[in-house]
Design an enzyme around this catalytic site. Structure first.
Site, PDB file in Angstrom:
ATOM      1  N   GLY A  39      64.033 -11.687 -28.398  1.00 28.53           N
ATOM      2  CA  GLY A  39      63.056 -12.149 -27.409  1.00 28.53           C
ATOM      3  C   GLY A  39      62.688 -13.595 -27.658  1.00 28.53           C
ATOM      4  CG  HIS A  87      76.184 -14.301 -21.861  1.00 30.98           C
ATOM      5  ND1 HIS A  87      76.614 -14.358 -20.571  1.00 30.98           N
ATOM      6  CD2 HIS A  87      75.124 -13.448 -21.882  1.00 30.98           C
ATOM      7  CE1 HIS A  87      75.856 -13.556 -19.819  1.00 30.98           C
ATOM      8  NE2 HIS A  87      74.943 -13.010 -20.595  1.00 30.98           N
ATOM      9  CG  PHE A  88      76.249 -14.303 -28.993  1.00 29.46           C
ATOM     10  CD1 PHE A  88      76.901 -13.428 -29.862  1.00 29.46           C
ATOM     11  CD2 PHE A  88      74.966 -13.968 -28.565  1.00 29.46           C
ATOM     12  CE1 PHE A  88      76.289 -12.260 -30.294  1.00 29.46           C
ATOM     13  CE2 PHE A  88      74.353 -12.787 -28.987  1.00 29.46           C
ATOM     14  CZ  PHE A  88      75.029 -11.936 -29.855  1.00 29.46           C
ATOM     15  CG  ASP A 123      74.452 -11.058 -16.645  1.00 24.61           C
ATOM     16  OD1 ASP A 123      75.383 -10.457 -16.067  1.00 24.61           O
ATOM     17  OD2 ASP A 123      74.612 -11.721 -17.676  1.00 24.61           O
ATOM     18  CG  HIS A 162      67.325  -7.037 -24.621  1.00 24.33           C
ATOM     19  ND1 HIS A 162      66.089  -7.603 -24.806  1.00 24.33           N
ATOM     20  CD2 HIS A 162      68.053  -7.939 -23.944  1.00 24.33           C
ATOM     21  CE1 HIS A 162      66.085  -8.802 -24.252  1.00 24.33           C
ATOM     22  NE2 HIS A 162      67.249  -9.038 -23.733  1.00 24.33           N
TER      23      HIS A 162
END
Lengths: 484, 136
Positions: A410, A207-208, A99, A407
């Site tokens: 985790g 994803h959101f 991605d 990021h």
């Protein structure tokens, strides 16, 4: 699984070294940032092996790094950062991930969090209807003629110039929402086919879209610079380059698995397939990766446009009046050429960040306007039950981690065991008790992404701050969550 | 032993596959991957696709084969349910794949890609085995 902790050399309370002697073939040591609360998780996961694997790559400079949200990935660990020599090093699609330019964008607002909470149900229903999610979902955005090439060349600017955004949006995207080195010629037919109807779609998995409350501000000056105010609503969007990016990575690995044999590389994992930065294969991948990254920036720009439209309808005012300004848009799966100091000298390096966020400190020439004096905003989504954070890059990150931090929270629990251990009704109840309204495509995706599947984001942020890599600016708490 | 079982992976998903022959191994890998996407095959119009591939080695071939099925799902909305693998020979294969053309959006697990992570196709006493990881 070997007991990696036997090999660990604690440099400080928040920094662990894996010496070169620990694993055959390591060219440099590994460094993992992990506070005391996170070390236990490291013992249960084979991610340190993947740090060691990265350390074997030709031309790696100084060390193979891992951020505190490190967990087992494929090829690189998630949370992995590595800088390669441009002259003698390699570029690896496995160091970016499928991605390409998966990332996060945050919109501030002038909407009181209480008003957003009062309309949570309506917001959730409308957002879930307006934003395409799920396997096979397509958007209303139709790319005609040469449009795809323009998206690949210009990124977010293409969307903003076509009525899907504001000019100031571009100023507050990492790299202005587009990489100049993009080469649309390196994006093949299949990648284009996969991406054709996917611009403006969210995708699935982790994803959101979240409507959040700025629950706490820790640094007034930075929060003001970022446009964040305590008690106001914000919107966070997490998505990437969709099928187009996945295919660009797939095609590159296919080309490079043959290049590996030609260049005589011996790799501990095929997913680390790579080629010299300055080789035909390396240049081709980099051009295609930049184009896919631009597709991702355009995608998040289109998603933000959809969200602004939904908010306008729900709150009966224009997006401008609602103050839905972009705080920032960060990439967390990318390779970039950047200048960093090595042994007192400036060097141009190819920095791979896989599940890691760029975190440039105040004064960096790449930071524009309102960020120049406070550092780059770093957006760190947590799990859907607790909190997300906004941090600012600190000088030590420039010195130690090629200007990078974590990021996300985790993962600690696999999707299989999350499905086994959690129950959809209980998860929904617990989220409701925390004041979170959720719309998810399926029970399965809800369970796989349940809060208990993630590390405690406070520990991850704590390590980054205590290690001096970033300063914490604000904590955001979810009100509405939309999942694919 | 079941022809495929799920393998734990912190962030993603994997399957361990066994087969008496390479053809069985490839067919079971396809069934295993489709079950990760959706345990119950979604409804749709019956359709058949022929897949012919060649790759540098067996490991590359099995990854390419599964990637081909993902491509058919994403671009042609074709969900494979009945992979008849006719021949796997060195680095080449042919399969006739039965399945369904989906009628709309399916809320299933989205596999972004088939990874080459630690891929190895191994001979066993009873045939072949491999473990394949998917990026979700």
């Amino acid at each position: 699984m070997p007991d990696w902790t036997k090999c660990f050399d604690n440099i400080s309370e928040y920094k662990i070294k894996i010496p070169r002697t620990c694993f055959e073939g390591m060219r440099v040591p590994g460094i993992i940032y992990a506070g005391p609360e996170l070390v236990e998780d490291l013992k249960r996961d084979d991610a340190p092996q993947q740090v060691a694997n990265v350390a074997t790559l030709p031309g790696i400079v100084e060390y193979a790094l891992a951020m505190p949200d490190i967990h087992y990935g494929y090829g690189f660990p998630i949370g992995g950062v590595a800088a390669m020599s441009v002259e003698e090093g390699v570029i690896s699609p496995g160091g970016v991930g499928f991605d390409i330019n998966c990332g996060v964008r945050l919109l501030a607002s002038a909407i009181e969090a209480g008003d957003a909470r009062a309309k949570a149900d309506e917001l959730a229903t409308r957002l879930f209807r307006d934003v395409p999610t799920g396997v096979g979902s397509t958007s209303d955005i139709r790319l005609r003629g040469g449009d795809m090439d323009k998206v690949l060349q210009r990124g977010a600017a293409w969307a903003a110039r076509n009525g899907m955004g504001w000019d100031e949006d571009l100023e507050y995207c990492e790299s202005g929402g587009g990489l100049e080195d993009a080469d649309p010629g390196e994006v093949g037919r299949r990648a284009r086919e996969r991406g054709a109807n996917q611009l403006g779609t969210l995708g699935a998995g982790n994803h959101f879209i979240e409507v959040q409350e700025v629950e706490e501000v820790f640094d007034d000056r930075a929060a003001r610079a970022f446009g964040l105010e305590k008690g106001m609503a914000a919107v966070m969007i997490h998505s990437g380059s969709r099928g187009l990016g996945h295919q660009v990575c797939d095609d590159a690995i296919r080309a490079m698995r043959e290049a590996v044999v030609r260049y005589g590389y011996e790799l501990p994992d095929r997913q680390l397939a790579c080629a010299p930065v300055e080789s035909p294969e390396g240049r081709a991948y980099y051009g295609g990766m930049c184009a896919a990254a631009n597709f991702a920036w355009a995608n998040r720009q289109c998603l933000a446009h959809t969200v602004r439209g939904t908010m306008e309808r729900v709150f009966g005012a224009s997006a401008e009046r609602l103050g839905l300004r972009l705080v920032y848009d960060v990439a967390h799966n990318i390779a970039k050429f950047e200048e960093h100091e090595v042994g007192g000298k400036k060097r141009r390096l190819c920095v791979h960040r896989k599940g890691a966020t760029r975190a440039f400190a105040a004064g960096h020439p790449e930071l524009a306007g309102r960020h120049a004096g406070v550092g780059q905003p770093v957006i760190v989504p947590g799990d859907m039950g607790s909190a997300s954070y906004v941090m600012a890059g600190a000088p030590l990150a420039m010195a130690e981690t090629w200007g990078s931090v974590c990021h996300g929270a985790g993962r600690v629990k696999s999707r299989t065991s999350a499905k086994k251990d959690f129950n959809a009704a209980t998860v929904l109840e617990e989220l409701a008790a925390h004041g979170v309204t959720v719309r998810a495509g399926s029970k399965k995706s809800l369970l796989e992404e349940a809060p208990g599947a993630y590390k405690n984001v406070d520990h991850v942020i704590g390590t980054c701050v205590n290690a001096g890599l970033a300063t914490v600016v604000a904590r955001l708490r979810p009100i509405v969550v939309i999942k694919g | 032993m079941a022809p495929y079982v799920n393998v734990e992976h912190t962030a993603d998903a994997g399957i361990h596959v066994t087969g008496g022959t390479l053809e069985e191994l490839f067919a079971d890998a396809a069934r295993g991957m489709m079950s990760v996407i959706s345990e119950v095959p979604p409804e749709g119009w019956p359709e058949t696709h022929v897949v012919e591939l060649s790759s540098p080695d067996l490991e590359s071939l099995i990854v390419d084969w599964l990637a081909e099925l993902l491509y058919l799902l994403e671009v042609k909305n074709f969900f494979a349910t009945d992979p008849r693998v006719e021949k796997v020979d060195g680095g080449a294969m042919r399969a006739v794949v039965g399945g369904a053309r989906l009628r709309g959006v399916v809320h299933a697990t989205e596999i972004k890609a088939v990874t080459h992570h630690m891929i190895s196709v191994d001979r066993t006493m009873n045939g072949f085995e491999t473990t394949i990881y998917f990026d979700l």
